[in-house]
Enzyme design. Sequence first.
Site, PDB file in Angstrom:
ATOM      1  N   ASP A   5      -6.106   1.944  -3.864  1.00 22.93           N
ATOM      2  CA  ASP A   5      -7.388   1.720  -3.194  1.00 22.93           C
ATOM      3  C   ASP A   5      -7.801   2.933  -2.377  1.00 22.93           C
ATOM      4  OD1 ASP A   5      -5.542   1.439  -1.139  1.00 22.93           O
ATOM      5  OD2 ASP A   5      -6.395  -0.406  -0.340  1.00 22.93           O
ATOM      6  N   SER A  31       0.821  -1.206   0.000  1.00 25.13           N
ATOM      7  CA  SER A  31       0.000   0.000   0.000  1.00 25.13           C
ATOM      8  C   SER A  31       0.858   1.261   0.000  1.00 25.13           C
ATOM      9  CB  SER A  31      -0.958  -0.023   1.194  1.00 25.13           C
ATOM     10  OG  SER A  31      -1.842   1.068   1.138  1.00 25.13           O
ATOM     11  N   ASP A  87      -1.270   1.350  -4.166  1.00 22.98           N
ATOM     12  CA  ASP A  87      -2.090   0.283  -4.765  1.00 22.98           C
ATOM     13  C   ASP A  87      -3.450   0.793  -5.215  1.00 22.98           C
ATOM     14  OD1 ASP A  87      -2.846   0.643  -2.089  1.00 22.98           O
ATOM     15  OD2 ASP A  87      -3.436  -1.438  -1.815  1.00 22.98           O
ATOM     16  N   ASP A 136      -2.936   6.415  -3.636  1.00 21.42           N
ATOM     17  CA  ASP A 136      -1.818   5.760  -2.965  1.00 21.42           C
ATOM     18  C   ASP A 136      -1.252   4.677  -3.881  1.00 21.42           C
ATOM     19  OD1 ASP A 136      -3.759   3.799  -2.744  1.00 21.42           O
ATOM     20  OD2 ASP A 136      -3.345   3.340  -0.654  1.00 21.42           O
TER      21      ASP A 136
END
Length: 451
Positions: free
Chosen positions: A244, A102, A242, A240
Amino acid sequence: MIEPQVFKANDLRGLVRGEHPEWDADGARAIGAAFARALDLAGQEFVLGRDMRAGGRELSRAFAEGAMRLGANPVEVGLVSTDELWYASGATGLAGVQFTASHNPSAYNGIKFCLPQAAPITPELMARIKQLSFTGLPSAPIPGTPRQADMLAGYVAHLHGLVDLSGIRPLRVVVDAGNGMAGLITPAVFAGLPVEVIGLYLDLDGDFPNHPPNPLEPANLVDAQAAVREHRADLGLVFDGDADRCFIIDQAGEVVSPSVLTALIARAELAREPGAVVVVNTITSTGVAEVIEEAGGRLVVGPVGHTHLKALMGRYHAIFGGEHSGHYYFRELWGADSGMLAALHVLSLVGHGAEPMSALARTVPHYPGSGELNAAVADPQAVMRQVAAEFAGEGAVSYEDGLMVRGDGWWVSVRASNTEPLLRLNVEAGDIGTMTRMRDRALAIIEESND
């Protein structure tokens, strides 16, 4: 090699580079076998994806090898955002695995897990995977076999089916992907829309050469803010690593609070289903609750963290959920979070009206907040007790999600991070003076603990 500390309550994160790596391909192989055994996947499929982080390909392949040795069959979906992996799990009805850390620095990698239909993994199951990762597991009589699948077209079509984007006015939008997965999926999601994209850092690069992949840190938003002002854009989107999570910049280059965006999307969702449940976490602004009440919704509050919010989404069949960190959850995405779906809601809100983003934000009651302030401390629990003592008699104290002190028109939250060795402070009040005083009192205790 696996160090036990890489296993968190609901996912896995640890150093894979540097002088003291905490896990490697051999560790990933053991974790893959443990995952297959813990979920009893012999002869069954699961979806497996990864982001652009260095080493992700090797780690995910090793994980697949371990799972196949126990008889599981990986459906390899390749480079995907985490919310695309959630979509893949929901669309196929299979458990899912996403290799990502992440927003963590580039030396980290990690794994996010989900059960079929993108349901959150439980701490108990995570503990079982941890235990089995350190156990020599015998091979299955029949090893598993992999297959490849491309989920992007289905993911894009699914998102477009959840938001009314018909007839939106032309928009100019800055997209800062931070060299993360949004750089890959944004062109596909925005294709065919009347949106001029001004791209920042769209190239995939797990070393994050331009800025860290964490939009919660104000310093990581300044490039997008400057670009919005320079190009006179209607808004900016900052994702961010990733993808999400998504942060919003208004047309003046100012950051829109995630609490404000939670309120705006909740209002829109409740307009199509009055009386529905909306889920938020403990440190969401008071203004969100006021908007949800005015819109006729029912508010449910839970602990900070995507696993907690996803679980509440399912338990209450909630239509929508939001967190201060930029996570937004949607019933029609199997209760999972999606930064890109939140971004499409913003395009719909701005594109269907004549008012700019800043005017929409002003329709949500404003309460001055500290933002999230982080500090590394030796003993988080001791610091929370000291902060509770500092405010003793001034407000109601609870420990349901770290420490929360609620007074007359203000609240102070101190909690340990779910993903990093940090203590997080958040403060909100009805006026800037009260917020500043409460913030400084709590900060003084946190800083003194490190002296």
